[in-house]
Design a protein around this motif. Structure first.
Motif, PDB file in Angstrom:
ATOM      1  N   MET A   1       0.830  -1.210   0.000  1.00  0.00           N
ATOM      2  CA  MET A   1       0.000   0.000   0.000  1.00  0.00           C
ATOM      3  C   MET A   1       0.866   1.262   0.000  1.00  0.00           C
ATOM      4  N   ARG A   2       1.903   1.252   0.864  1.00  0.00           N
ATOM      5  CA  ARG A   2       2.812   2.407   0.940  1.00  0.00           C
ATOM      6  C   ARG A   2       3.481   2.672  -0.407  1.00  0.00           C
ATOM      7  N   THR A   3       3.882   1.596  -1.093  1.00  0.00           N
ATOM      8  CA  THR A   3       4.525   1.731  -2.400  1.00  0.00           C
ATOM      9  C   THR A   3       3.574   2.357  -3.404  1.00  0.00           C
ATOM     10  N   ILE A   4       2.301   1.959  -3.339  1.00  0.00           N
ATOM     11  CA  ILE A   4       1.306   2.500  -4.258  1.00  0.00           C
ATOM     12  C   ILE A   4       1.096   3.985  -4.008  1.00  0.00           C
ATOM     13  N   LEU A   5       1.026   4.373  -2.714  1.00  0.00           N
ATOM     14  CA  LEU A   5       0.836   5.790  -2.362  1.00  0.00           C
ATOM     15  C   LEU A   5       2.009   6.637  -2.838  1.00  0.00           C
ATOM     16  N   MET A   6       3.223   6.108  -2.665  1.00  0.00           N
ATOM     17  CA  MET A   6       4.407   6.836  -3.109  1.00  0.00           C
ATOM     18  C   MET A   6       4.404   7.008  -4.621  1.00  0.00           C
ATOM     19  N   ALA A   7       3.996   5.991  -5.324  1.00  0.00           N
ATOM     20  CA  ALA A   7       3.951   6.062  -6.782  1.00  0.00           C
ATOM     21  C   ALA A   7       2.938   7.095  -7.241  1.00  0.00           C
ATOM     22  N   LEU A   8       1.809   7.168  -6.519  1.00  0.00           N
ATOM     23  CA  LEU A   8       0.788   8.147  -6.868  1.00  0.00           C
ATOM     24  C   LEU A   8       1.234   9.562  -6.549  1.00  0.00           C
ATOM     25  N   ALA A   9       2.030   9.706  -5.488  1.00  0.00           N
ATOM     26  CA  ALA A   9       2.459  11.037  -5.039  1.00  0.00           C
ATOM     27  C   ALA A   9       3.635  11.575  -5.845  1.00  0.00           C
ATOM     28  N   LEU A  10       4.392  10.680  -6.494  1.00  0.00           N
ATOM     29  CA  LEU A  10       5.606  11.098  -7.185  1.00  0.00           C
ATOM     30  C   LEU A  10       5.350  12.162  -8.251  1.00  0.00           C
ATOM     31  N   PRO A  11       4.356  12.000  -9.132  1.00  0.00           N
ATOM     32  CA  PRO A  11       4.124  13.048 -10.137  1.00  0.00           C
ATOM     33  C   PRO A  11       3.823  14.405  -9.515  1.00  0.00           C
ATOM     34  N   LEU A  12       3.058  14.378  -8.372  1.00  0.00           N
ATOM     35  CA  LEU A  12       2.745  15.627  -7.694  1.00  0.00           C
ATOM     36  C   LEU A  12       4.002  16.275  -7.132  1.00  0.00           C
ATOM     37  N   LEU A  13       4.869  15.486  -6.538  1.00  0.00           N
ATOM     38  CA  LEU A  13       6.118  16.013  -5.981  1.00  0.00           C
ATOM     39  C   LEU A  13       6.997  16.595  -7.078  1.00  0.00           C
ATOM     40  N   LEU A  14       7.057  15.890  -8.214  1.00  0.00           N
ATOM     41  CA  LEU A  14       7.873  16.378  -9.321  1.00  0.00           C
ATOM     42  C   LEU A  14       7.332  17.692  -9.867  1.00  0.00           C
ATOM     43  N   SER A  15       6.006  17.793  -9.886  1.00  0.00           N
ATOM     44  CA  SER A  15       5.413  19.020 -10.412  1.00  0.00           C
ATOM     45  C   SER A  15       5.666  20.208  -9.501  1.00  0.00           C
ATOM     46  N   MET A  16       5.964  19.920  -8.230  1.00  0.00           N
ATOM     47  CA  MET A  16       6.210  20.996  -7.265  1.00  0.00           C
ATOM     48  C   MET A  16       7.663  21.452  -7.257  1.00  0.00           C
ATOM     49  N   GLN A  17       8.564  20.728  -7.941  1.00  0.00           N
ATOM     50  CA  GLN A  17       9.969  21.110  -7.984  1.00  0.00           C
ATOM     51  C   GLN A  17      10.133  22.407  -8.771  1.00  0.00           C
ATOM     52  N   PRO A  18      10.941  23.347  -8.257  1.00  0.00           N
ATOM     53  CA  PRO A  18      11.131  24.609  -8.987  1.00  0.00           C
ATOM     54  C   PRO A  18      11.803  24.368 -10.338  1.00  0.00           C
ATOM     55  N   GLU A  19      11.291  25.039 -11.349  1.00  0.00           N
ATOM     56  CA  GLU A  19      11.865  24.922 -12.681  1.00  0.00           C
ATOM     57  C   GLU A  19      12.664  26.171 -13.004  1.00  0.00           C
ATOM     58  N   LYS A  20      13.647  25.996 -13.882  1.00  0.00           N
ATOM     59  CA  LYS A  20      14.394  27.163 -14.335  1.00  0.00           C
ATOM     60  C   LYS A  20      13.457  28.053 -15.139  1.00  0.00           C
ATOM     61  N   PRO A  21      13.593  29.359 -15.000  1.00  0.00           N
ATOM     62  CA  PRO A  21      12.733  30.245 -15.791  1.00  0.00           C
ATOM     63  C   PRO A  21      12.967  30.039 -17.282  1.00  0.00           C
ATOM     64  N   GLU A  22      11.901  30.166 -18.043  1.00  0.00           N
ATOM     65  CA  GLU A  22      12.004  29.944 -19.481  1.00  0.00           C
ATOM     66  C   GLU A  22      12.886  30.989 -20.141  1.00  0.00           C
ATOM     67  N   LYS A  23      12.842  32.222 -19.607  1.00  0.00           N
ATOM     68  CA  LYS A  23      13.659  33.310 -20.142  1.00  0.00           C
ATOM     69  C   LYS A  23      14.429  33.957 -18.991  1.00  0.00           C
ATOM     70  N   PRO A  24      15.512  33.333 -18.546  1.00  0.00           N
ATOM     71  CA  PRO A  24      16.282  33.909 -17.434  1.00  0.00           C
ATOM     72  C   PRO A  24      16.925  35.231 -17.836  1.00  0.00           C
ATOM     73  N   ALA A  25      16.973  36.163 -16.876  1.00  0.00           N
ATOM     74  CA  ALA A  25      17.581  37.475 -17.137  1.00  0.00           C
ATOM     75  C   ALA A  25      19.101  37.407 -17.110  1.00  0.00           C
ATOM     76  N   TYR A  26      19.649  36.385 -16.451  1.00  0.00           N
ATOM     77  CA  TYR A  26      21.101  36.220 -16.400  1.00  0.00           C
ATOM     78  C   TYR A  26      21.426  34.811 -15.948  1.00  0.00           C
ATOM     79  N   ILE A  27      22.641  34.368 -16.255  1.00  0.00           N
ATOM     80  CA  ILE A  27      23.199  33.123 -15.724  1.00  0.00           C
ATOM     81  C   ILE A  27      24.644  33.407 -15.349  1.00  0.00           C
ATOM     82  N   ILE A  28      25.084  32.892 -14.218  1.00  0.00           N
ATOM     83  CA  ILE A  28      26.460  33.081 -13.760  1.00  0.00           C
ATOM     84  C   ILE A  28      27.264  31.816 -14.071  1.00  0.00           C
ATOM     85  N   TYR A  29      28.476  32.012 -14.593  1.00  0.00           N
ATOM     86  CA  TYR A  29      29.386  30.900 -14.878  1.00  0.00           C
ATOM     87  C   TYR A  29      30.719  31.160 -14.181  1.00  0.00           C
ATOM     88  N   ASP A  30      31.436  30.078 -13.886  1.00  0.00           N
ATOM     89  CA  ASP A  30      32.797  30.258 -13.402  1.00  0.00           C
ATOM     90  C   ASP A  30      33.725  30.417 -14.602  1.00  0.00           C
TER      91      ASP A  30
END
Length: 291
Positions: A1-30
């Motif tokens: 049951m726990r495995t099933i719940l985790m599998a169902l929750a995974l897409p939601l968790l992934l959707s909550m991860q911050p994404e890089k902006p589509e048009k960033p104003a700047y990027i820093i490099y070394d």
């Protein structure tokens, strides 16, 4: 049951991860072209004595980041942080000190100082932060009238200046290496624009600015402090210009350089910009200008 719940929750968790902006104003490099976060860059910069922020003078992202970086460094260094700026000439130091200490009104300072045309929008926020937090601001650049006489008559033209005038310039004589790539490139760029009639005194005028800014930093440096120097990127790229002179004066200092460039595609650092600085801030070429 726990495995099933985790599998169902995974897409939601992934959707909550911050994404890089589509048009960033700047990027820093070394220096090698590896992407670096703002916080990682700031943390590394705290290990240095002097940080040169090389800007494009009319770029809004650079000016915003300069204030942000000032605030971030101040959060760790407090009053041991000093700001130095190409945008103020050495003969305006008294006016700057009087304003920062509250001795004169802002209107008097702004009417009498030789302010750049974009001071109000681009540099005033850093100066106000320094004033509000009792930070020193060093006017580092040579008075433009002295750079002009060198551009016209070479270093020999400085010999006509009196003792009072020489107080605002790095002590004479100073070293000058015309073979430094940045100075040689100036002749190439000017020569390309003007045919074969490049003025060989133009790199000398640049060197006068560089050596005076280095002298202003060295003269005002206090052991244990950190200096953030704001200048046009050409004055510090490849650790040349101001940095070259400052290293000769105070070789023990740890110096970091930030460069700022424009690229059509900012997703990777172009080869020509690698190793130009310790950190390179890349801004889209379509970014709006402040003038």
């Amino acid at each position: 049951m726990r495995t099933i719940l985790m599998a169902l929750a995974l897409p939601l968790l992934l959707s909550m991860q911050p994404e890089k902006p589509e048009k960033p104003a700047y990027i820093i490099y070394d220096s090698k072209g590896e992407e670096v976060s703002y916080s990682a860059m700031t943390e590394q910069l705290l290990e240095y004595d002097i940080v040169f922020f090389g800007e494009l003078h009319n770029d809004p992202i650079a000016h915003w980041l300069q204030r942000e970086l000032t605030m971030s460094l101040h959060a760790s260094r407090g009053e041991r942080l000093t700001i130095a700026m190409e945008m103020f000439e050495t003969d305006n130091q008294l006016l700057l000190d009087e304003y920062l200490s509250g001795k004169i009104r802002e209107t008097n300072f702004e009417s009498e100082a030789k302010l750049w045309r974009n001071y109000q929008t681009d540099y005033k926020p850093v100066v106000l932060f320094a004033k509000e937090n009792s930070l020193r601001v060093i006017a580092s650049n040579v008075p433009r009238r002295y750079a002009a006489i060198v551009a016209a008559g070479g270093f020999e033209a400085l010999e006509q200046l009196g003792e009072e005038s020489l107080k605002y310039i790095a002590p004479l004589p100073f070293d000058y290496d015309p073979e430094l790539p940045s100075y040689k490139r100036m002749l190439t760029m000017v020569g390309g624009a003007m045919g074969s009639h490049a003025n060989e005194n133009l790199p000398k005028a640049q060197a006068l600015k560089d050596v005076t800014m280095a002298w202003a930093i060295a003269s005002n440096y206090r052991e244990g402090d950190m200096v953030l120097h704001i200048n046009g990127s050409y004055h510090s790229n490849h650790h040349e210009g101001i940095v070259w002179y400052l290293k000769r004066e105070m070789p023990e200092l740890k110096i970091a350089v930030i460069n700022q460039v424009l690229q059509g595609d900012i997703s990777a650092l172009e080869e020509q910009h690698k190793d130009s600085a310790d950190f390179v801030i890349v801004v889209p070429a379509t970014m709006t200008r402040t003038y």
